[in-house]
Design an enzyme around this catalytic site. Structure first.
Site, PDB file in Angstrom:
ATOM      1  N   SER A  15       0.810  -1.238   0.000  1.00 29.96           N
ATOM      2  CA  SER A  15       0.000   0.000   0.000  1.00 29.96           C
ATOM      3  C   SER A  15       0.837   1.279   0.000  1.00 29.96           C
ATOM      4  CB  SER A  15      -0.934   0.051   1.221  1.00 29.96           C
ATOM      5  OG  SER A  15      -1.697  -1.106   1.292  1.00 29.96           O
ATOM      6  N   GLY A  19       0.385   1.966  -7.661  1.00 30.62           N
ATOM      7  CA  GLY A  19      -0.596   2.244  -8.720  1.00 30.62           C
ATOM      8  C   GLY A  19      -0.638   3.724  -9.062  1.00 30.62           C
ATOM      9  N   TYR A  55     -14.077  -6.500   1.118  1.00 32.19           N
ATOM     10  CA  TYR A  55     -13.257  -6.375   2.333  1.00 32.19           C
ATOM     11  C   TYR A  55     -11.850  -6.908   2.091  1.00 32.19           C
ATOM     12  CZ  TYR A  55     -17.382  -5.364   5.211  1.00 32.19           C
ATOM     13  OH  TYR A  55     -18.491  -4.797   5.746  1.00 32.19           O
ATOM     14  N   CYS A 382     -26.728   0.558  -9.593  1.00 32.80           N
ATOM     15  CA  CYS A 382     -26.894  -0.890  -9.703  1.00 32.80           C
ATOM     16  C   CYS A 382     -27.828  -1.405  -8.597  1.00 32.80           C
ATOM     17  CB  CYS A 382     -25.538  -1.590  -9.718  1.00 32.80           C
ATOM     18  SG  CYS A 382     -25.629  -3.162 -10.605  1.00 32.80           S
ATOM     19  N   GLN A 386     -31.906  -0.862  -8.077  1.00 37.81           N
ATOM     20  CA  GLN A 386     -32.866  -1.956  -7.840  1.00 37.81           C
ATOM     21  C   GLN A 386     -33.648  -1.708  -6.550  1.00 37.81           C
ATOM     22  OE1 GLN A 386     -30.440  -5.524  -7.955  1.00 37.81           O
ATOM     23  NE2 GLN A 386     -30.045  -5.369 -10.154  1.00 37.81           N
ATOM     24  N   HIS A 508     -22.889   0.946 -14.039  1.00 40.16           N
ATOM     25  CA  HIS A 508     -21.990   1.624 -13.092  1.00 40.16           C
ATOM     26  C   HIS A 508     -21.337   2.830 -13.761  1.00 40.16           C
ATOM     27  CE1 HIS A 508     -21.732  -1.547  -9.902  1.00 40.16           C
ATOM     28  NE2 HIS A 508     -22.196  -2.292 -10.894  1.00 40.16           N
ATOM     29  N   GLU A 510     -19.733   5.139 -12.447  1.00 35.43           N
ATOM     30  CA  GLU A 510     -18.474   5.518 -11.768  1.00 35.43           C
ATOM     31  C   GLU A 510     -17.234   4.962 -12.459  1.00 35.43           C
ATOM     32  OE1 GLU A 510     -20.707   3.370 -10.652  1.00 35.43           O
ATOM     33  OE2 GLU A 510     -19.828   1.742  -9.472  1.00 35.43           O
TER      34      GLU A 510
HETATM   35  N1  GLN Z   1     -26.749  -7.811  -6.769  1.00 41.85           N
HETATM   36  C1  GLN Z   1     -27.321  -7.118  -7.878  1.00 41.85           C
HETATM   37  C2  GLN Z   1     -27.312  -7.958  -9.143  1.00 41.85           C
HETATM   38  O1  GLN Z   1     -26.573  -8.900  -9.255  1.00 41.85           O
HETATM   39  C3  GLN Z   1     -26.629  -5.775  -8.107  1.00 41.85           C
HETATM   40  C4  GLN Z   1     -25.181  -5.890  -8.458  1.00 41.85           C
HETATM   41  C5  GLN Z   1     -24.420  -4.616  -8.292  1.00 41.85           C
HETATM   42  O2  GLN Z   1     -24.830  -3.715  -7.559  1.00 41.85           O
HETATM   43  N2  GLN Z   1     -23.269  -4.500  -8.933  1.00 41.85           N
HETATM   44  O3  GLN Z   1     -28.024  -7.673 -10.061  1.00 41.85           O
END
Ligand code: GLN
Length: 531
Positions: A15, A19, A55, A382, A386, A508, A510
């Site tokens: 660490s 990178g 983690y 994501c 949902q 995503h 990001e």
């Molecule tokens: N667990 C959810 C899925 O598989 C969302 C995955 C995520 O947030 N990257 O669709």
């Protein structure tokens, strides 16, 4: 011009920021007109980090071609603005998998398959893949782990052989820690000397040493390190702690890291590096007129690296909006109906993070309800998107116990359900919907306004999706699908137009935010939070 190679190793401690040093060097060489790419070799046995718990290893970063990779690739892209791919991240697991597949295929017929030469040859082949593509002048390969680790030995041996093959066409940079003993007020170079000795034992002589330090490395220390480690004093580079990683390229420019690398590779300097855009960004990071606090709700918030790209996207978006985004890290497991108001009091926006499994989802739902009913800007990424769908189903559409079949396979209202293409999938590794997919935006939506165009492409990593059989009921009640995958007819973005800023993405965003191209949705979200 044939490709030249830079290898980056680390010693003394993990660490130390290999990178960031590798990304900063890439930035500087790019600013001098070179075509550069960064590669990361990871010494673990997992084929990729996709199956690793955050983690263990922080965020899993996803490339356009759908590779699940180390989070350092995120830094490479954010610094250089150049997309990476599967070829940019190789693990011991992948190397062994390739070798064993070849063995089963009979490619080594008759031979005993060994670490040297078969594993090392496969490593060398993977390092040279990027160079052989003809797309790059310089390939910067970072070797994960610390010199002396058992795990990284085959990688270092491959680098030794490759340096021999390449002759003058490679440079080895070794990054170490120079600790400060406050009792005596001294910087200690012995660990660096030992670390270099370690490399020498396996036949590697570093050309450049980058010393990570909390205090100034004076000329005496430089000379001492140079003398003991067989490098030139000017090739001993100070890397002092700075307030932001984006400062590091400027520091490396002052230390002339780029010039030393180029001279050792026998490449011209091409004048001065063009860093105007970068400097402008740094100026904005340091001179902003306001602060805005945004709540990030997730179940891994103890480990900020689990949400690395989201945190960096907020830095980019803050700079565009002339503000500093302060993240309030909120543990989703700790939010409940009683404390939600208190926990979120004062935040100007709420982002609900990606994730897998049911841990913490009730807290996420509470946070979303709070954002929706109090007209607080909300961004769901994501799993966050949902959850926004589920919250809407339960609290607006009165679908009691609505859920994702990921969390409750017997839910009466499976508003989020497994994709058809996923139904026969049993293996966990590398089998999600991964990488870049097209999405078409609905004109007049917040998403359309943010991107300023109709067709976009964003990266995915999930198995579940919005269940299209509920689309009509949702739209009638005010939650609209504003982004659709044109080929698969999947809902990629949902919005509540009748809200200040309420948007969720199945993809995503990001992963695509960079210094030169801050992500439009993050920029738009932060702007809404400021209003
Ligand atoms: N667990 C959810 C899925 O598989 C969302 C995955 C995520 O947030 N990257 O669709």
């Amino acid at each position: 011009m044939s490709t030249k190679y830079v290898f980056v190793t680390g010693g003394v401690a993990s660490s130390l920021g290999k990178g960031i040093i590798a990304s900063s060097l890439a930035k500087l060489l790019q600013a001098r007109g070179y075509r550069v790419t960064n590669q990361k070799l990871d010494p673990y046995i997992n084929v990729d980090p996709g199956t690793l718990n955050p983690y263990e290893h922080g965020e899993c970063y996803v490339t356009n071609d759908g590779a699940e990779t180390d989070l350092d690739l995120g830094h490479y892209e954010r610094f250089t603005g150049c997309p990476t791919s599967q070829a940019n991240n190789i693990t011991t697991g992948r190397i062994y998998q390739n070798v064993i597949t070849k063995e089963r295929h009979g490619d080594y017929l008759g031979k005993t398959v060994q670490i040297v030469p078969h594993i090392t040859d496969e490593i060398k082949r993977n390092i040279k893949l990027l160079g052989n593509s003809g797309e790059y002048d310089v390939v910067i390969t970072e070797i994960g782990g610390t010199a002396g680790d058992i795990e990284s030995l085959p990688f270092l041996e491959a680098v030794r052989q490759l340096r021999w093959d390449l002759g003058e066409k490679s440079v080895l940079i070794h990054l170490t820690l120079v600790p400060f003993l406050s009792a005596t007020g001294e910087l200690k170079t012995k660990p660096t000397q030992h670390s270099v000795k370690n490399l020498l034992e396996i036949g590697l002589q570093p050309d450049i040493l980058v010393l990570r330090t909390e205090h100034e490395i004076n000329n005496d220390i430089r000379r001492k390190v140079a003398l003991f480690c067989n490098v030139e004093p000017k090739a001993v580079i100070e890397s002092r702690d700075v307030s932001t990683i984006y400062e590091v390229p400027m520091r490396m420019e002052i230390e002339k890291l780029d010039e030393i690398v180029l001279s050792k590779l026998d490449l011209p300097l091409n004048g001065e590096p063009d860093l105007d855009l970068w400097k402008n960004f740094l100026y904005k990071l340091n001179h902003y007129s306001q602060e805005v606090e945004i709540g990030l709700v997730g179940k891994y918030v103890e480990l900020h690296d689990a949400y690395k790209s989201i945190a960096e996207s907020f830095i980019h978006a803050g700079a565009v909006n002339d503000c500093k985004v302060k993240i309030r890290w909120i543990h989703s497991e700790k939010i409940n109906a009683e404390n939600v108001e208190e926990t979120l009091a004062g935040v100007k926006g709420i982002l609900v993070a990606p994730g897998f499994g049911h841990r913490g989802i009730e807290g996420k739902l509470k946070a979303i309800e709070y954002a929706r009913t109090n007209n607080i800007p909300f961004f769901g990424v994501c799993l966050g998107m949902q959850m926004a769908v589920i919250e809407f189903a339960r609290n607006v559409l009165n679908m009691t116990d609505a859920n994702s079949t990921e969390m409750d396979s017997a839910t009466p209202y499976p508003v989020i359900d497994l994709m058809d293409s996923q139904k026969s999938v049993t293996d966990k590794g590398g089998t999600m919907r991964l990488g870049a997919y097209k999405c078409e935006l609905k004109e007049g939506s917040k998403a359309y306004e943010a991107y300023g165009r109709k067709e976009i492409e964003e990266r995915h990593r999930h198995r579940y999706e919005f269940n299209n059989s509920y689309r009509e009921v949702f739209e009638k009640a005010g939650m609209i699908a504003t982004g659709i995958n044109p080929d698969l007819n999947l809902v990629e973005i949902i919005e509540i137009p009748n809200h200040k800023w309420f948007l969720g993405t199945q993809f995503h965003p990001e992963y695509k935010s960079t210094v030169s191209n801050p992500h439009p949705l993050f920029v738009s979200f932060v702007k809404a939070c400021l209003k």
